[in-house]
Design a protein around this motif. Structure first.
Motif, PDB file in Angstrom:
ATOM      1  N   ILE A 101      -7.497  -0.064   6.633  1.00 49.88           N
ATOM      2  CA  ILE A 101      -7.194  -0.691   5.342  1.00 49.88           C
ATOM      3  C   ILE A 101      -7.239  -2.216   5.472  1.00 49.88           C
ATOM      4  CG2 ILE A 101      -5.344  -1.063   3.641  1.00 49.88           C
ATOM      5  CD1 ILE A 101      -4.464   1.843   4.156  1.00 49.88           C
ATOM      6  N   TYR A 129      -7.461   5.698  -6.726  1.00 48.73           N
ATOM      7  CA  TYR A 129      -7.351   5.559  -5.267  1.00 48.73           C
ATOM      8  C   TYR A 129      -8.367   4.585  -4.683  1.00 48.73           C
ATOM      9  CZ  TYR A 129      -4.502   9.755  -5.765  1.00 48.73           C
ATOM     10  OH  TYR A 129      -3.534  10.638  -6.137  1.00 48.73           O
ATOM     11  N   GLU A 130      -7.900   3.870  -3.654  1.00 42.55           N
ATOM     12  CA  GLU A 130      -8.782   2.945  -2.924  1.00 42.55           C
ATOM     13  C   GLU A 130      -9.572   3.680  -1.841  1.00 42.55           C
ATOM     14  OE1 GLU A 130      -8.997  -0.376  -3.670  1.00 42.55           O
ATOM     15  OE2 GLU A 130      -7.570  -0.028  -5.291  1.00 42.55           O
ATOM     16  N   GLY A 131      -8.989   4.778  -1.333  1.00 37.18           N
ATOM     17  CA  GLY A 131      -9.671   5.485  -0.250  1.00 37.18           C
ATOM     18  C   GLY A 131      -8.906   6.721   0.189  1.00 37.18           C
ATOM     19  N   TYR A 132      -9.516   7.457   1.119  1.00 32.21           N
ATOM     20  CA  TYR A 132      -8.998   8.763   1.530  1.00 32.21           C
ATOM     21  C   TYR A 132      -9.120   8.903   3.048  1.00 32.21           C
ATOM     22  CZ  TYR A 132     -10.148   9.301  -3.392  1.00 32.21           C
ATOM     23  OH  TYR A 132     -10.245   9.096  -4.743  1.00 32.21           O
ATOM     24  N   LYS A 179      -2.023  -0.749  -3.649  1.00 31.61           N
ATOM     25  CA  LYS A 179      -3.240  -0.033  -3.272  1.00 31.61           C
ATOM     26  C   LYS A 179      -2.839   1.389  -2.887  1.00 31.61           C
ATOM     27  CE  LYS A 179      -5.901  -4.029  -1.776  1.00 31.61           C
ATOM     28  NZ  LYS A 179      -6.541  -4.723  -0.640  1.00 31.61           N
ATOM     29  N   LEU A 194       0.628   5.260   0.706  1.00 31.60           N
ATOM     30  CA  LEU A 194      -0.178   6.316   1.315  1.00 31.60           C
ATOM     31  C   LEU A 194       0.471   7.651   0.965  1.00 31.60           C
ATOM     32  CD1 LEU A 194      -2.531   6.908   3.387  1.00 31.60           C
ATOM     33  CD2 LEU A 194      -0.779   6.798   5.171  1.00 31.60           C
ATOM     34  N   THR A 230       0.842  -1.201   0.000  1.00 28.66           N
ATOM     35  CA  THR A 230       0.000   0.000   0.000  1.00 28.66           C
ATOM     36  C   THR A 230       0.874   1.246   0.000  1.00 28.66           C
ATOM     37  OG1 THR A 230      -1.739  -1.148   1.238  1.00 28.66           O
ATOM     38  CG2 THR A 230      -1.746   1.264   1.326  1.00 28.66           C
ATOM     39  N   TYR A 281      -3.725   5.192  -1.367  1.00 24.47           N
ATOM     40  CA  TYR A 281      -4.595   5.958  -0.477  1.00 24.47           C
ATOM     41  C   TYR A 281      -4.011   7.349  -0.276  1.00 24.47           C
ATOM     42  CZ  TYR A 281      -6.909   1.588   0.970  1.00 24.47           C
ATOM     43  OH  TYR A 281      -7.606   0.406   0.997  1.00 24.47           O
TER      44      TYR A 281
END
Length: 257
Positions: A196, A172-175, A144, A14, A12, A146
């Motif tokens: 996550i 993006y997978e998420g914030y 992934k 970030l 991942t 983020y």
């Protein structure tokens, strides 16, 4: 500064925004002045909307917590005259922004104002030239991606959804924003890993701020400090303490070694 080999444990990535994916000048010279110049007009135009009233309620709650701080600006209750309440909110927002505060209430209002600006094409999100090709490459390699920024999740989505490179949200997978915790506290990075569903050692965090890198590293996250034009100068000690990159092209994924 040179190539950065990403540890094999990393699954991942970030990313910070300001000074990492996006020039600091975009935030300082475009986004923030937009708020300062337009907050009064925005409040008057959206006053009757539930969202706007909720934003004002949150700012008022924050103002109550801030009572006693130097230069503190109170916000009158809604039973006061409209112009008084609006001016109180405007003055409070200007005061918080003059101190570069990151309160969730302030970020929430800013996010909603920026949404209106992006929607009407008054603002487009800037990203460095090396960012989008790298993000696509990392995603294709199975990483992934983020975001973790002090700006609200909504503001983050607007920047990447209405970027100069088009809609980048699919990457993006998420914030994450400050609702998960401050960026300078290691516990925030543990919470992100939990959210996550991975270990902190599975994450590589890219930021231009060494205090954030320190907090992430203490949580067991891999870090690299991004050195871009206009970012804060690093001390020799900071340069020696963290891996440094000047472009995302320097990041070498495990599969590419």
């Amino acid at each position: 500064m040179g190539p950065l080999s990403v540890p094999a444990s990393v699954t991942t990535i970030l990313l910070d925004i300001e000074g990492t994916t996006t020039p600091i000048t975009f935030v300082k010279a475009i986004l923030f002045p937009y708020i300062q110049d337009n907050v009064k007009e925005y409040l008057l135009n959206h006053w009757q909307e539930k969202e706007c009233q909720e934003d004002i309620d949150q700012l008022r709650l924050q103002a109550e917590k801030d009572t006693g701080l130097n230069g503190f600006v109170p916000i009158p209750e809604n039973d006061a005259e409209l112009q008084q309440v609006v001016q109180g909110v405007v003055d409070n927002v200007h005061w918080q922004m003059s101190l570069d505060r990151k309160t969730t209430a302030l970020k929430q209002l800013q996010g909603h104002m920026w949404r209106a600006a992006y929607n009407t094409g008054q603002v487009k999100g800037e990203v460095y030239d090396d960012v989008v090709p790298a993000l696509r490459k990392w995603k294709e390699a199975g990483m992934k991606l983020y975001i973790f920024s002090s700006g609200s999740v909504e503001a983050q989505k607007l920047l990447f959804g209405y970027s100069i490179e088009g809609d980048l949200l699919e990457l993006y997978e998420g914030y994450f924003d400050t609702t998960i915790g401050p960026k300078v506290e290691s516990e925030s990075y543990r919470r992100i890993a939990d959210h996550i569903g991975c270990s902190t050692e599975n994450i590589l965090f890219l930021t231009d701020v060494t205090k954030e890198a320190k907090a992430a590293k203490e949580a067991g996250v891999h870090v690299a400090v991004v050195v871009r034009p206009g970012n804060a100068n690093l001390t020799d000690e900071e340069k020696a303490k963290y891996p440094l990159i000047s472009t995302f092209e320097q990041i070498i994924l495990p599969s590419a070694k």
